[in-house]
Write a protein that holds these residues in place. Structure first.
Motif, mmCIF file in Angstrom:
data_model
loop_
_atom_site.group_PDB
_atom_site.id
_atom_site.type_symbol
_atom_site.label_atom_id
_atom_site.label_comp_id
_atom_site.label_asym_id
_atom_site.label_seq_id
_atom_site.Cartn_x
_atom_site.Cartn_y
_atom_site.Cartn_z
ATOM 1 N N SER A 144 0.721 -1.197 0.094
ATOM 2 C CA SER A 144 0.185 -0.023 0.154
ATOM 3 C C SER A 144 0.797 1.161 0.015
ATOM 4 C CB SER A 144 -0.844 0.122 1.278
ATOM 5 O OG SER A 144 -0.137 0.240 2.286
ATOM 6 N N ALA A 145 0.179 2.450 -0.504
ATOM 7 C CA ALA A 145 0.830 3.727 -0.304
ATOM 8 C C ALA A 145 1.283 3.927 1.151
ATOM 9 C CB ALA A 145 0.109 4.560 -0.827
ATOM 10 N N ALA A 146 0.586 3.216 2.064
ATOM 11 C CA ALA A 146 0.953 3.620 3.468
ATOM 12 C C ALA A 146 2.131 2.805 4.031
ATOM 13 C CB ALA A 146 -0.039 3.305 4.402
ATOM 14 N N CYS A 147 2.868 2.166 3.028
ATOM 15 C CA CYS A 147 4.180 1.432 3.454
ATOM 16 C C CYS A 147 3.957 0.069 4.215
ATOM 17 C CB CYS A 147 5.217 2.259 4.357
ATOM 18 S SG CYS A 147 5.568 3.755 3.281
ATOM 19 N N ALA A 148 2.632 -0.657 3.955
ATOM 20 C CA ALA A 148 2.286 -1.786 4.514
ATOM 21 C C ALA A 148 2.236 -2.994 3.478
ATOM 22 C CB ALA A 148 1.148 -1.698 5.324
ATOM 23 N N PHE A 149 2.526 -3.983 3.882
ATOM 24 C CA PHE A 149 2.126 -5.373 3.162
ATOM 25 C C PHE A 149 0.849 -5.911 3.961
ATOM 26 C CE2 PHE A 149 6.891 -6.449 1.955
ATOM 27 C CZ PHE A 149 6.719 -5.450 0.787
ATOM 28 N N ARG A 150 0.029 -6.555 3.015
ATOM 29 C CA ARG A 150 -1.066 -7.380 3.474
ATOM 30 C C ARG A 150 -0.880 -8.776 2.432
ATOM 31 N NH1 ARG A 150 -6.363 -5.137 6.325
ATOM 32 N NH2 ARG A 150 -5.290 -4.251 8.168
ATOM 33 N N VAL A 151 -1.087 -9.868 2.949
ATOM 34 C CA VAL A 151 -1.007 -11.201 2.219
ATOM 35 C C VAL A 151 -2.397 -11.716 2.567
ATOM 36 C CG1 VAL A 151 0.230 -13.176 2.015
ATOM 37 C CG2 VAL A 151 1.526 -11.138 2.911
ATOM 38 N N THR A 184 -0.495 -9.234 8.014
ATOM 39 C CA THR A 184 -0.308 -7.518 7.986
ATOM 40 C C THR A 184 1.252 -7.338 8.404
ATOM 41 O OG1 THR A 184 -2.584 -7.334 8.100
ATOM 42 C CG2 THR A 184 -1.290 -5.366 8.420
ATOM 43 N N VAL A 185 2.036 -6.608 7.740
ATOM 44 C CA VAL A 185 3.101 -5.944 8.073
ATOM 45 C C VAL A 185 3.106 -4.652 7.547
ATOM 46 C CG1 VAL A 185 5.602 -6.374 7.624
ATOM 47 C CG2 VAL A 185 4.158 -8.475 7.315
ATOM 48 N N LYS A 186 3.475 -3.815 8.766
ATOM 49 C CA LYS A 186 3.570 -2.360 8.639
ATOM 50 C C LYS A 186 5.179 -1.873 8.589
ATOM 51 C CE LYS A 186 -0.840 -1.711 11.305
ATOM 52 N NZ LYS A 186 -1.235 -0.977 12.597
ATOM 53 N N LYS A 187 5.120 -0.700 8.129
ATOM 54 C CA LYS A 187 6.441 0.115 7.941
ATOM 55 C C LYS A 187 7.432 -1.179 7.208
ATOM 56 C CE LYS A 187 5.714 2.546 11.948
ATOM 57 N NZ LYS A 187 6.140 3.335 13.372
ATOM 58 N N VAL A 188 6.981 -1.452 5.948
ATOM 59 C CA VAL A 188 8.003 -2.416 5.403
ATOM 60 C C VAL A 188 9.002 -1.475 4.560
ATOM 61 C CG1 VAL A 188 6.208 -4.345 5.091
ATOM 62 C CG2 VAL A 188 6.441 -2.094 3.291
ATOM 63 N N HIS A 189 8.890 -0.442 4.079
ATOM 64 C CA HIS A 189 9.679 0.699 3.734
ATOM 65 C C HIS A 189 9.740 2.075 4.253
ATOM 66 C CE1 HIS A 189 11.726 -1.345 0.089
ATOM 67 N NE2 HIS A 189 10.672 -2.305 0.238
ATOM 68 N N GLY A 190 10.673 2.425 4.079
ATOM 69 C CA GLY A 190 10.942 3.931 4.544
ATOM 70 C C GLY A 190 10.008 4.995 3.671
ATOM 71 N N SER A 191 9.472 4.486 2.349
ATOM 72 C CA SER A 191 8.711 5.201 1.421
ATOM 73 C C SER A 191 7.870 4.435 0.990
ATOM 74 C CB SER A 191 9.491 6.013 0.510
ATOM 75 O OG SER A 191 10.438 5.268 -0.181
ATOM 76 N N PRO A 192 6.711 4.604 -0.090
ATOM 77 C CA PRO A 192 5.915 3.784 -0.484
ATOM 78 C C PRO A 192 6.598 2.690 -1.481
ATOM 79 C CG PRO A 192 4.834 5.868 -0.365
ATOM 80 C CD PRO A 192 6.167 6.096 0.107
ATOM 81 N N VAL A 193 6.154 1.438 -1.425
ATOM 82 C CA VAL A 193 6.564 0.501 -2.514
ATOM 83 C C VAL A 193 6.107 0.665 -3.853
ATOM 84 C CG1 VAL A 193 6.700 -1.878 -2.997
ATOM 85 C CG2 VAL A 193 6.890 -1.257 -0.808
ATOM 86 N N TYR A 194 6.916 0.796 -4.819
ATOM 87 C CA TYR A 194 6.712 0.852 -6.248
ATOM 88 C C TYR A 194 6.663 -0.547 -6.859
ATOM 89 C CZ TYR A 194 6.438 3.465 -10.463
ATOM 90 O OH TYR A 194 6.102 4.290 -11.729
ATOM 91 N N SER A 195 7.126 -1.290 -6.542
ATOM 92 C CA SER A 195 7.471 -2.621 -7.279
ATOM 93 C C SER A 195 7.635 -3.803 -6.622
ATOM 94 C CB SER A 195 8.636 -2.694 -8.394
ATOM 95 O OG SER A 195 9.796 -2.256 -7.654
#
Length: 373
Positions: A80-87, A98-109
């Protein structure tokens, strides 16, 4: 809503409630998933006659920016644009993690390297590897670029992950050693996408100047060839492989073109989403029959690329490309006798670097992590 279209190429059109930023096909079944700007993920099943909606997950409050099937298609990861994964589980439809703060900025790829390992790249140029055997766990982090990671690809055999970036570089990672091993010279334009062709001997990158940059495997410093697209294409935004020497490329004018590499030429136009409607994502079905595209026109379309290729199979090769004396000698022109078109409008806005290149971070995890993957 799904409808059948006729035109440049037989296609099926799925009309969405909002634009899709994420798109990926199941590795073995006639399914594809779309991640929408409203934060939902929709799963579709297709056949020769129609496309039907299998399920809709409401996963994020902000946009789903990238998705991929993992674990041989048993699960879907949405970033998500909120830097979270959902599986989510494809069969049971249940939310797994649900994993939050996976990156310091939004994931693009996102890219699933194999059953157990996934790669992600963000807007600031950081690439991460994830252990997906249970809950996603980061095992590598490299901040080698200073702009978005626009695409991630791997050949699946040589332990190599390739990343293109908006800063104009192609980065090469050894995902078993969990480190950056090579990086190309900086190009004067964005690198938007990458595809591996010619039995793994060539890597073709789409650029923000409307050309294809061709790299020879293991010679990552500088491109070995450059192929200019049609004059109406100011940016090549996405690409997928449709044959050992052929690509389907998405241009910023909303058009899908089939390109052959070595010899460099455009075989024709597969179809179009319409002038001024950039194509955000491309993927190809597990059997290679359909190219699936998502555009800002709020549609997903399936294009019968095998039907198209069958119509050009007997085309003679006696139509040579015209030379352009005003261009560099090492450039080749992919636009095989194509007529000039008006310049495309509505060019996609790009993320620009807001800081200098960050320092590289040491890979996480134990040295023996990949031994059993």
């Amino acid at each position: 809503m799904v409808k059948w279209d006729s035109g440049m190429s037989t296609n099926k059109t799925v009309e969405l409630d909002c634009a899709a930023f994420g798109l990926h096909c199941h590795p073995t079944e006639p399914l594809f998933a779309a991640g929408l700007i409203d934060g939902s993920v929709q799963l579709y099943r297709y056949n020769e006659e129609t496309v039907t909606t299998e399920h809709t997950w409401t996963l994020h409050k902000k946009a789903s920016r990238a998705i991929t099937f993992i674990q041989d298609g048993n699960a879907i990861v949405s970033a998500s644009a909120a830097c979270a994964f959902r599986v989510v589980d494809v069969e049971s439809r249940q939310l797994l993690h649900t994993v939050k703060k996976v990156h310091g900025s939004p994931v693009y790829s996102l890219f699933a390297i194999n059953r157990n390992v996934m790669a992600s790249g963000d807007d600031d140029g950081t690439v991460k590897l994830w252990d997906m055997r249970q809950r996603p766990v980061p095992v590598m982090e490299e901040s080698a670029c200073c702009d978005r990671i626009s695409d991630l690809v791997s050949d699946g055999q040589r332990n190599v992950l390739l990343a293109t970036s908006g800063d104009g570089t192609l980065s090469v990672f050894n995902f078993r050693k969990r480190k950056l091993v090579k990086q190309s010279d900086t190009n004067d334009c964005d690198l938007n996408c990458a595809s591996i062709l010619k039995n793994g001997k060539k890597v073709v990158c789409g650029t923000g100047e409307g050309a294809l940059h061709i790299y020879s495997w293991s010679e990552w410093g500088d491109m070995s060839d450059r192929c200019r697209m049609h004059s109406g294409c100011e940016s090549v935004d996405a690409s997928v492989v449709v044959g050992d020497s052929r690509l389907c490329v998405a241009c910023d004018d909303g058009t899908l073109r089939i390109v052959e590499v070595h010899p460099n030429r455009v075989l024709g136009t597969l179809g179009s989403h319409g002038a001024g409607e950039p194509i955000e994502r491309l993927t190809v079905t597990h059997d290679g029959r359909y190219v699936v595209s998502a555009s800002l026109d709020e549609t997903v379309r399936l294009w019968d690329v095998q039907e198209f290729l069958s119509t050009v199979a007997d085309r003679s090769d006696d139509s040579d490309d015209d030379d352009d004396d005003d261009d560099d000698d090492d450039d080749s022109d992919c636009a095989e006798g194509a007529k000039k078109k008006d310049a495309a409008v509505g060019k996609r806005k790009r993320v620009t670097a807001k800081h200098p290149a960050p320092k590289r971070k040491k890979p996480a995890g134990k040295d023996g992590f990949f031994a059993d993957l």
